[in-house]
Design an enzyme around this catalytic site. Structure first.
Site, PDB file in Angstrom:
ATOM      1  N   SER A  52      51.771  41.850  50.123  1.00  0.00           N
ATOM      2  CA  SER A  52      51.652  41.491  48.733  1.00  0.00           C
ATOM      3  C   SER A  52      52.185  42.679  47.912  1.00  0.00           C
ATOM      4  CB  SER A  52      50.183  41.399  48.283  1.00  0.00           C
ATOM      5  OG  SER A  52      50.139  41.595  46.800  1.00  0.00           O
TER       6      SER A  52
ATOM      7  N   TYR B  81      40.599  43.725  47.417  1.00  0.00           N
ATOM      8  CA  TYR B  81      41.667  42.784  47.959  1.00  0.00           C
ATOM      9  C   TYR B  81      42.723  43.609  48.187  1.00  0.00           C
ATOM     10  CZ  TYR B  81      45.600  39.947  47.782  1.00  0.00           C
ATOM     11  OH  TYR B  81      46.753  39.301  48.074  1.00  0.00           O
TER      12      TYR B  81
ATOM     13  N   LYS C  81      45.072  44.773  51.778  1.00  0.00           N
ATOM     14  CA  LYS C  81      46.421  44.626  52.132  1.00  0.00           C
ATOM     15  C   LYS C  81      47.055  45.934  52.427  1.00  0.00           C
ATOM     16  CE  LYS C  81      46.879  40.302  51.376  1.00  0.00           C
ATOM     17  NZ  LYS C  81      47.388  39.203  52.523  1.00  0.00           N
TER      18      LYS C  81
HETATM   19  N1  UFG Z   1      47.130  35.483  33.107  1.00  0.00           N
HETATM   20  C1  UFG Z   1      46.815  35.052  32.052  1.00  0.00           C
HETATM   21  N2  UFG Z   1      45.749  33.773  31.825  1.00  0.00           N
HETATM   22  C2  UFG Z   1      45.096  33.295  33.274  1.00  0.00           C
HETATM   23  C3  UFG Z   1      45.486  33.783  34.254  1.00  0.00           C
HETATM   24  C4  UFG Z   1      46.735  34.692  34.163  1.00  0.00           C
HETATM   25  O1  UFG Z   1      47.115  35.123  31.105  1.00  0.00           O
HETATM   26  O2  UFG Z   1      44.400  32.454  32.922  1.00  0.00           O
HETATM   27  C5  UFG Z   1      48.178  36.114  33.137  1.00  0.00           C
HETATM   28  C6  UFG Z   1      47.913  37.515  33.805  1.00  0.00           C
HETATM   29  O3  UFG Z   1      47.509  38.315  33.026  1.00  0.00           O
HETATM   30  C7  UFG Z   1      49.218  37.820  34.554  1.00  0.00           C
HETATM   31  C8  UFG Z   1      50.009  36.563  34.708  1.00  0.00           C
HETATM   32  O4  UFG Z   1      49.316  35.662  34.159  1.00  0.00           O
HETATM   33  O5  UFG Z   1      50.107  38.492  33.377  1.00  0.00           O
HETATM   34  C9  UFG Z   1      49.751  36.349  36.426  1.00  0.00           C
HETATM   35  O6  UFG Z   1      48.504  36.281  36.717  1.00  0.00           O
HETATM   36  P1  UFG Z   1      48.131  35.745  38.116  1.00  0.00           P
HETATM   37  O7  UFG Z   1      46.596  35.876  38.106  1.00  0.00           O
HETATM   38  O8  UFG Z   1      48.653  34.391  38.414  1.00  0.00           O
HETATM   39  O9  UFG Z   1      48.777  36.594  39.124  1.00  0.00           O
HETATM   40  P2  UFG Z   1      48.730  38.311  39.303  1.00  0.00           P
HETATM   41  O10 UFG Z   1      49.829  38.779  39.165  1.00  0.00           O
HETATM   42  O11 UFG Z   1      47.498  38.767  38.390  1.00  0.00           O
HETATM   43  O12 UFG Z   1      48.050  38.241  40.984  1.00  0.00           O
HETATM   44  C10 UFG Z   1      49.041  37.993  41.897  1.00  0.00           C
HETATM   45  C11 UFG Z   1      48.108  37.569  43.208  1.00  0.00           C
HETATM   46  C12 UFG Z   1      47.282  38.464  43.660  1.00  0.00           C
HETATM   47  C13 UFG Z   1      47.926  39.872  43.802  1.00  0.00           C
HETATM   48  C14 UFG Z   1      48.592  40.327  42.539  1.00  0.00           C
HETATM   49  C15 UFG Z   1      49.483  41.439  42.895  1.00  0.00           C
HETATM   50  O13 UFG Z   1      47.290  36.434  42.764  1.00  0.00           O
HETATM   51  O14 UFG Z   1      46.613  38.176  44.794  1.00  0.00           O
HETATM   52  O15 UFG Z   1      49.421  39.229  42.082  1.00  0.00           O
HETATM   53  O16 UFG Z   1      50.051  42.101  41.660  1.00  0.00           O
HETATM   54  F1  UFG Z   1      47.032  40.829  44.158  1.00  0.00           F
END
Ligand code: UFG
Length: 332
Positions: free
Chosen positions: A123, A148, A152
């Site tokens: 990741s 988590y 990784k």
């Molecule tokens: N976000 C919102 N509202 C929500 C969910 C997410 O605004 O309800 C925003 C987050 O703040 C972020 C973007 O949408 O800016 C993406 O969020 P995600 O949760 O979809 O994805 P992440 O980038 O946080 O997480 C992903 C994977 C993880 C991994 C991570 C590595 O889901 O498993 O990338 O950076 F660890």
């Protein structure tokens, strides 16, 4: 090739199983179904005309993994892992046990059975807080902000050390950016239990009227519209990246690390607007505070994958949203 696919009923695993079958390989699925559904195997059968061999087992069960590995494989693709960031903070031992101990017993079984081609689901989380963008594979591994992420980082290290001690091993560490979308057939996709943690499944449920509104976690990041930027990648493009990595293993022992992303970042609001367009539904949202542990922006430099694997993504944000919406609308 006969390929052992751990977590083959999960989101990325199931799409990769389909790509493997379509390319003429023989995937064999190992899954414990704690975060996936048995019906996925039938759906793969419907899509490809071929229901893969299944072993219901936990990768931590060394004896079971040894018995399975002994049936003979050319390669292993290792997807099985827990992946909820918040849960990992609450239950760190569960994550270290499942992800790290599970990888260790899997690798031990493969060593015994002389399977030396290994493709790993890593990741972009291993980079930690980006100092510069885009992220490329030569950048140092960062500090994870949750267990988590540490699993990784640790699993990558286990695999580097195993390869060093077993120079005939070919290991690909595939650093995924943000996998989204679904199979265009609507037969496979991501169906999180309970309230989704990730953006696109959450937006899908708001568009479908299942959830009232999206909380946008912060609009004060140093980005064009203030919301977080991520490199979203269509899960079918991602699956194809695994096949490209596997193909490169022939006669190419060593550890190969590749970012798998599109190389393009999109903000939360851009994704919301794209989803509204493809679904013709409004996606209500409110701006709330930042989510702890989130980075402002993250996107990949995909030069390595393009040049070494001859792979690149072909599906844009609209296609990701359209396939997610198609999946969301199918009654399950
Ligand atoms: N976000 C919102 N509202 C929500 C969910 C997410 O605004 O309800 C925003 C987050 O703040 C972020 C973007 O949408 O800016 C993406 O969020 P995600 O949760 O979809 O994805 P992440 O980038 O946080 O997480 C992903 C994977 C993880 C991994 C991570 C590595 O889901 O498993 O990338 O950076 F660890």
């Amino acid at each position: 090739m006969r390929v052992l696919v751990t977590g083959g009923a999960g989101f990325v695993g199931s799409h990769t199983v389909v790509s493997l079958i379509e390319a003429g390989h023989e995937p064999v699925v190992v899954d414990n179904f704690i975060n996936s559904d048995r019906s996925v195997l039938g759906r793969i059968g419907k899509l490809t005309g071929n229901v893969p061999e299944l072993h219901e087992a936990d990768i931590r069960d060394k004896d079971a993994m040894t018995d399975i590995a002994r049936t003979g494989f050319d390669a292993c693709m290792h997807f099985a892992a827990l992946k909820a960031v918040g849960e990992s903070v609450e239950k760190p031992m569960l994550y270290y046990d499942n992800n790290v101990s599970g990888t260790i017993s899997l690798v031990e079984a493969l060593l015994e059975a002389d399977v030396n081609s290994f493709v790993f689901s890593s990741s972009c989380t291993v980079y930690g807080e980006p100092e510069t963008l885009p992220l490329d594979e030569s950048m140092p591994i960062g500090t994870a902000t949750n267990p988590y992420g540490w699993t990784k980082i640790m699993m990558e290290q286990v695999l580097r050390d195993v390869q060093l001690a077993n120079p005939d091993w070919s290991v690909s560490l595939l650093r995924y950016f943000n996998p989204v979308g679904a199979h265009p057939s609507g037969l496979l996709g991501e169906d999180p239990v309970g309230t989704p943690n990730n953006l696109m499944p959450y937006v899908a449920r708001v568009a479908a009227g299942i959830l009232p509104k999206l909380q946008v976690f912060g609009d004060d990041y140093p980005t064009a519209d203030g919301t977080g930027i991520r490199d979203y990648i269509h899960v079918v493009d991602l699956a194809e990246g695994h096949l490209a990595a596997l193909a490169r293993h022939a006669g190419d022992a060593g550890v190969h690390t590749y970012n798998l992303g599109t190389g393009q970042g999109h903000s939360v609001l851009e994704l919301v607007r794209a989803y509204e367009e493809v679904s013709s539904r409004p996606v209500a949202y409110e701006i709330t505070g930042r989510r702890p542990g989130d980075v402002a922006a993250s996107w990949a430099d995909v030069t390595m994958a393009t040049e070494h694997l001859g792979w690149m993504t072909t599906r844009d944000l609209h296609e990701m949203c359209a396939d997610s919406w198609n999946w969301q609308q199918k009654a399950r």
